[in-house]
Enzyme design. Structure first.
Site, short mmCIF file in Angstrom:
data_model
loop_
_atom_site.label_atom_id
_atom_site.label_comp_id
_atom_site.label_asym_id
_atom_site.label_seq_id
_atom_site.Cartn_x
_atom_site.Cartn_y
_atom_site.Cartn_z
N ASP A 177 55.63 35.74 -0.83
CA ASP A 177 55.20 35.46 -2.28
C ASP A 177 55.47 36.60 -3.08
O ASP A 177 55.66 37.34 -4.84
CB ASP A 177 54.61 34.68 -2.83
N GLU A 211 62.14 34.88 0.26
CA GLU A 211 63.29 34.99 1.34
C GLU A 211 63.59 36.31 2.26
O GLU A 211 63.40 36.34 3.16
CB GLU A 211 64.05 34.20 1.93
#
Length: 652
Positions: A564, A501
C-alpha cells in the site's frame, strides 16, 4: 499564503461533496461520512463498499445474461459456455434439488462410514485423494518455489473447523460463540442425513476433539504470511518416515507419472506430529472429523434446509443476517465450476479495447516511476539496485482477461438430470478431472501465462513465483478507474492498485524472489538488514492500532501495508506528472475506494486472519507518510491526521 489556502479550500468544497476541513481530523471519515450514513449492508452480505458494490453490479449483469442462456432466450457462443449453461440449468432446478434432498450425498457418506481402520483408508487412499475427500494430510502440485519453471509435489496441512488456530487459544473471546454455532450446525446436518440426535452429538464431539488435537501443530494466519517459510524440501523417502501410518508412497505413485525424489513440506511442525495424530488418537475421531468435514463441504449442493443449517455457522462468523437466495446460490455454484469460462465471457463483452489500452499505459507509467525510484534509491547498494531494476524489467503484465482458456474446460461435460446427473455428481466428476489434471503436471514445465483469477473478479494480484501482475477486467471500473474520471482520480484509484501490485514484488515476501520467480536472495547482507529495519517500522506503524474492539496485527499485515505504501507513493508521483494534476482529487479517490461498511463480526474475523489492514486504516494511515498530503490539505502539528516527520515510513 493563508488567503490562497482558504480560496483553494473553498474551491475544493465546491468541486467535491467533501468537507475538506474535516480531512485534517480523519481523511476516511471526511470523504465517506455521507456514504456511511446512508449505506446499508444487504441482508445476505457481511459488508458493502467500493469492491462489494462492483461485485453486486457484475452479479446483476451476469445473472441476467446467464438466465437468458439458461432459459433458451440466448445462445452460448462456445462449447464451454454451452456446458456452463447446462450446469446452470441443473443448479437452478430447485424442485428437483428439493426432491433429491440429501440423497446425492449418501454414496460419499457411505464411503466414510464403511471405514473401520487406517488399513481400510490406505486401501483406497489414492482414489480418496482424487475424490477430494477430507484427509489429515494434503498433497498438491504447484510450481517449485526455487525452480519455478517446473511443477513440484507439495505436502500441506489440513484446514481447521475454526478460522484459525488462535481460536483454540485460552481466553479467545470469540471461540465460545463460534464453537457453539459450529456444534449446532454439525449436529443439525448429521440429523438431516439420518443420525439420531444422540449419535449426531457424539460424532460432533469426536470430530471437535480431533480438530482441537490438530490445531497446535498447524500454522496460524500470521505464520502462514511468511511465504519463504513454506519452502521446506525433503527427500521423498525421508518424508514417508513422517507418516508411516498412511501408504503415501503407493498413493503418490498412482497420482503422478514417475518417482518423486523430493517433496516440499509447507508445514514441517505438522508433519513431525502427524503420525501421532493418526495412531495415538482413536480412528473414530478421525472418521468423525472427515464425516463432519464432508457435510459442511457439500452443504451448498443439497436442498435448501441443509444449506441453511450449515449456514448458521458461516453467518455467526460473518454477521450476515441471511444466506444468499437460492437463485444467487445457484448462479455462484455454476459460475464457480466454470469460472474462467464466465470470466472470459464477461471480459470480452463488457471490457472495451480503449479501456484496456489506457490501463496498459497506466501500468507502463507506474513501472517507469518505479524504475526511476529504484535507479535513484539512496539506501540500496549499486549491486542490489541493479538486480531490483532487472526484476522490474522482467515483470509480466496481464490486463482484462486471458487470451485463451485452460484446455481443461473443454473436457468438462455435464451429465443432465435426464441421464441421472445431479449438481453434486457433476461437481464430483469435475473435481476429479481437475485433481487428475493438476497431478499430471508434476515434473512438467509451468505455464506462466495461466490466470489464477477470472476476469469477472473485482481484485488484482501479484504472483511472486512467476513475477507477474494481473488486473482482471472487473476492477477496471469506477471508482477505481473510468475514462470519465480525471487522471488524478484514476491514479488515486486504479493507479494506486497497480502500483500496489508492483510493490508486492519488493515487499517482505516478494523481495525474496528473483526476476524469474525463484526463491533466491539477490540482496547484499547490508541492504537486506536495512530493508528488514524499514519493514519493522511498517509493522510498528500498524501494530496495536485499535479497531472493532480488537487491535491490528502488524506482522500479519506487513506485506500488504508495504505494498500500500509503495503503491500510493508511486501513484502520487505519476499523478504529479500529468498536466491536469489535482492532488486533492487523488487523495479523495484513494479514500473513496476503501469505503466499507461491515458487521462487527466480519471486522473481528478479518483482524485475526486477513493479511490486509482494515479498509479505514489503509486509507488513513498511509497518507500520513506522504508530505504532499500535508501541503494539499494544510495538515499541521496538532491535527489528528498529523504524523511527525521522523515517524513517517518511507520504503519505496
Amino acid at each position: 499564503m493563508k488567503l490562497s489556502y482558504i480560496l483553494w479550500e473553498a474551491f475544493l468544497m465546491k468541486q467535491y461533496p467533501v468537507e475538506t476541513a474535516k480531512i485534517k481530523d480523519d481523511l476516511y471519515d471526511a470523504v465517506n461520512d455521507a456514504w456511511l450514513s446512508q449505506a446499508e449492508i444487504p441482508a445476505d452480505h457481511s459488508q458493502t463498499g467500493g469492491f462489494v458494490e462492483l461485485m453486486d453490479e457484475i452479479e446483476k449483469t451476469l445473472m441476467h445474461d446467464f438466465d437468458e442462456l439458461r432459459d433458451g432466450k440466448a445462445q452460448p457462443d462456445s462449447s464451454e459456455m454451452a456446458e456452463f449453461t447446462k450446469f446452470y440449468q441443473l443448479t437452478s432446478d430447485f424442485n428437483q434439488r428439493e426432491a433429491d434432498g440429501t440423497k446425492p450425498l449418501q454414496p460419499i457418506l457411505d464411503r466414510i462410514t464403511a471405514l473401520n481402520s487406517l488399513a481400510d483408508l490406505n486401501a483406497q487412499l489414492s482414489d480418496w485423494i482424487l475424490s477430494d475427500l477430507p484427509l489429515p494430510v494434503s498433497l498438491s502440485v504447484e510450481a517449485d518455489m526455487k525452480h519455478t519453471e517446473t511443477y513440484a509435489l507439495y505436502a500441506n496441512a489440513p484446514s481447521l473447523f475454526m478460522p484459525d488456530k488462535t481460536y483454540y487459544d485460552e481466553g479467545n473471546r470469540a471461540a465460545e460463540t463460534l464453537m457453539s454455532a459450529f456444534t449446532t450446525a454439525a449436529v443439525g446436518l448429521l440429523e438431516q442425513v439420518g443420525y439420531t440426535k444422540a449419535d449426531a452429538e457424539k460424532i460432533t464431539a469426536l470430530a471437535k476433539e480431533y480438530d482441537r488435537a490438530i490445531a497446535p501443530n498447524v500454522k496460524s494466519a500470521e505464520e502462514s504470511a511468511d511465504y519463504a517459510k513454506n519452502y521446506n524440501p525433503e527427500q521423498f523417502a525421508d518424508f514417508l518416515q513422517f507418516v508411516p501410518a498412511l501408504d503415501l508412497k503407493s498413493a503418490v505413485h498412482t497420482l503422478v507419472d514417475g518417482d518423486p525424489d523430493t517433496i516440499i513440506v509447507t508445514e514441517p511442525v505438522f508433519y513431525q506430529s502427524v503420525n501421532q495424530l493418526l495412531t495415538t488418537i482413536s480412528f473414530d475421531q478421525i472418521k468423525a472429523w472427515m464425516l463432519v468435514k464432508v457435510l459442511f463441504n457439500y452443504s451448498n449442493l443439497m436442498n435448501d434446509e441443509f444449506r441453511q443449517t450449515a449456514g448458521t455457522y458461516s453467518r455467526t462468523l460473518s454477521g450476515q443476517k441471511e444466506l444468499r437466495s437460492v437463485e444467487k446460490a445457484a448462479y455462484y455454484q455454476a459460475k464457480a465450476a466454470f469460472s474462467q469460462v464466465t470470466g472470459l465471457y464477461y471480459g470480452q463483452k463488457y471490457f472495451g479495447e480503449k479501456a484496456k489500452v489506457d490501463v496498459q499505459n497506466m501500468v507502463k507509467a507506474m513501472i517507469a516511476v518505479y524504475q526511476n525510484r529504484l535507479k535513484t534509491n539512496t539506501w540500496l547498494s549499486k549491486e542490489t539496485r541493479e538486480k531490483a531494476v532487472t526484476k522490474l524489467s522482467k515483470l509480466e503484465i496481464q490486463v482484462g482477461y486471458p487470451d485463451k482458456l485452460d484446455p481443461m474446460y473443454s473436457q468438462l461435460h455435464v451429465t443432465p438430470a435426464s441421464e441421472g446427473g445431479t449438481v453434486l455428481s457433476n461437481l464430483d466428476q469435475f473435481s476429479r478431472q481437475w485433481t487428475e489434471y493438476h497431478f499430471s503436471k508434476w515434473n512438467k514445465p509451468t505455464d506462466r501465462t495461466r490466470w489464477e483469477m477470472s476476469a469477472d473478479t473485482v481484485n488484482a494480484y501479484y504472483e511472486p513465483l512467476h513475477n507477474i501482475i494481473v488486473f482482471p477486467a472487473a476492477i477496471l471500473q469506477a471508482p477505481f478507474y473510468s475514462l470519465d474520471q480525471s487522471s488524478s482520480q484514476n491514479y488515486g484509484g486504479i493507479g494506486a492498485v497497480i502500483a500496489h501490485e508492483i510493490s508486492h514484488a519488493f515487499d517482505n515476501n516478494g523481495a525474496k524472489f528473483d526476476e524469474y520467480g525463484n526463491l533466491h536472495n539477490w540482496w547484499t547482507a547490508e541492504d537486506l538488514d536495512h530493508f528488514d529495519a524499514l519493514a519493522q517500522k511498517m509493522i510498528a506503524e500498524f501494530d496495536g492500532l485499535p479497531f472493532a474492539g480488537g487491535h491490528v496485527n502488524g506482522k500479519l499485515t506487513v506485506s500488504e501495508n508495504i505494498a500500500d505504501a509503495g503503491g500510493l507513493s508511486c501513484a502520487l508521483e505519476a499523478a504529479k506528472g500529468e498536466p491536469d494534476v489535482d492532488l486533492a482529487a487523488f487523495f479523495i479517490n484513494w479514500a473513496t475506494i476503501w469505503r466499507t461498511k461491515a458487521t462487527k463480526q466480519i471486522e473481528q474475523l478479518l483482524l485475526n486472519i486477513d493479511v490486509h489492514a482494515p479498509a479505514k486504516l489503509r486509507a488513513d494511515v498511509q497518507v500520513k507518510n506522504l508530505d504532499d498530503f500535508y501541503s494539499t490539505f494544510g495538515v499541521v502539528t496538532g491535527d489528528p491526521m498529523y504524523l511527525a516527520p521522523d515517524k513517517r515510513v518511507h520504503i519505496w
